[in-house]
Design an enzyme around this catalytic site. Structure first.
Site, mmCIF file in Angstrom:
data_model
loop_
_atom_site.group_PDB
_atom_site.id
_atom_site.type_symbol
_atom_site.label_atom_id
_atom_site.label_comp_id
_atom_site.label_asym_id
_atom_site.label_seq_id
_atom_site.Cartn_x
_atom_site.Cartn_y
_atom_site.Cartn_z
ATOM 1 N N CYS A 233 53.484 82.766 25.001
ATOM 2 C CA CYS A 233 53.140 82.100 26.262
ATOM 3 C C CYS A 233 53.851 80.761 26.263
ATOM 4 C CB CYS A 233 51.632 81.977 26.446
ATOM 5 S SG CYS A 233 50.778 81.032 25.180
ATOM 6 N N ARG A 238 47.316 81.391 24.992
ATOM 7 C CA ARG A 238 47.132 82.523 25.904
ATOM 8 C C ARG A 238 47.663 83.803 25.258
ATOM 9 N NH1 ARG A 238 49.726 80.151 31.408
ATOM 10 N NH2 ARG A 238 50.955 79.007 29.888
#
Lengths: 284, 103
Positions: A233, A238
């Site tokens: 990410c 994430r």
């Protein structure tokens, strides 16, 4: 790995708050939420100050991890239940650390703080005092961690999964536009990466979608499960969420998290970068 | 403000002076319970015109939320222990203020 071993429900958690050998840990980059009220009995880990090295650009090493867990009173044989805000991003990152350093029994609380709040479950402001332990970590399990050279070598060869928002993938944004933050020098994505935003894997209450739904999402996006996968990410949290889905829930055997992610890759000299909504090619 | 963060900033803080409201499209408001009281700790989600998740913030003690978006159609959806609410909004540059009731 499967849902049964990697995940616990809020119901299970509430029934096991005082179970011996079970340690609840709230993980966030901003621990003011913890200070305002947390799951009763939970201790806190600050993603920024506890899990990141404060000098080198890396996360804590084995010795630092051992010192942290010993000081927080976590034993090697404890069952560690991690949860946090932001749909469990930082808790998933911490889960990945615990696995990286070989902790035996670690699980995520499905839905994290959000599900707990929406269910109107109890909070406490009491900070538990746990006796220090002598925690021993393993050497890093590099089968779940990708470095920049692994990513460059994976272009056009392995699955690369970009879990940022579509605008970040396309290069229209370097980060969510309202956040003045550390940014890569260049916008875009790693050529041949597929775009599967992390949020596709979560219900609106923060819990994970069913295994069947999850498999459909990644196969529709073009994930080839016969190949190895690297998720990334912007700063690696994430993508920990997606790594958790692919490796821990769906049991895909070879999935790595690239924690350097776009802030590193997008600052490298001489590597290929693709712009736009399509994966692109190595020649891009 | 941290330099490495993906989380939303404090929703009670004033809009930073560096934010140019001539250029920014701010979607802000208050989450209210059926009795009119603001709801702290609600989760407010911003979805784009296709219904895709874009951002999520937690309301301040006064029930406040704020997004920095772009002009156009968005969906604001609030989830809370008192229920859920929200709907589609059409916004322009500047500050666009909404009240979201949950029940």
């Amino acid at each position: 790995m499967s849902r049964d071993t990697a995940l616990v429900s809020a119901d299970w958690a509430e029934k096991n708050l005082e179970a011996p050998g079970v340690v609840f840990v709230e993980v966030d980059e901003d621990t003011s939420a913890y200070d305002g009220g947390h799951i009763p009995g939970a201790i806190k880990i600050d993603w920024k100050t506890d899990l990141q090295d404060q000098v080198r650009r890396d996360f804590v090493n084995k010795k630092q991890f051992e010192a942290l867990l010993s000081e927080r009173g976590i034993s090697n044989d404890d069952t560690v239940i991690l949860y946090g805000g932001n749909n469990n991003w930082f808790a998933a990152y911490a889960y990945w650390y615990f696995k990286l350093y070989g902790h035996g029994d670690v699980k995520l609380l499905d839905g994290g703080r959000k599900k707990w709040e929406l269910d109107a479950r109890p909070y406490s402001k009491d900070v538990p005092q746990r006796a220090a332990t002598q925690y021993t970590a393993q050497e890093q399990d590099l089968s779940i961690r990708a470095f920049r050279d692994d990513v460059v070598a994976a272009i056009g060869v392995k699955n690369l999964v970009d879990v940022r928002s579509p605008d970040e993938f396309a290069g229209r944004l370097l980060a969510p536009a309202h956040l003045p933050q550390e940014q890569a020098q260049r916008a875009g994505h790693v050529p041949t990466a597929i775009s599967v935003p992390w949020s596709k894997a979560a219900n609106e209450d923060g819990t994970f979608k069913t295994d069947e739904d999850l498999r459909d999402i990644y196969s529709a996006a073009g994930l080839d499960t016969s190949k190895e996968t690297i998720a990334y990410c912007r700063i690696g949290e994430r993508s920990s969420h997606t790594w958790f889905v692919l490796h821990e829930l769906l049991g895909e055997p070879s999935v790595k998290n690239y924690d350097g992610s776009w802030t590193e890759y997008g600052s490298l000299v001489g590597v290929p970068v693709a712009l736009g909504d399509e994966p692109g090619t190595l020649e891009a | 403000m941290s330099v490495t963060t993906c989380a939303a900033p404090d929703q009670a803080a004033p809009i930073p002076a560096s934010v140019d409201l001539e250029k920014e499209t701010v979607i802000s408001g208050t989450v209210l319970a059926t009795n009119g009281d603001p709801v702290a700790g609600a989760y407010v989600r911003l979805l784009d015109r296709t219904g895709e998740f874009t951002a999520e913030v937690v309301t301040s003690p006064a029930g406040r939320f704020r997004f920095f978006a772009a002009p156009g159609q968005w969906t604001v959806r609030a989830l809370s222990r008192f229920g859920n609410g929200g709907g589609e909004v059409s916004v322009a540059r500047g500050v666009n203020e909404f009240q979201v009731s949950v029940s």
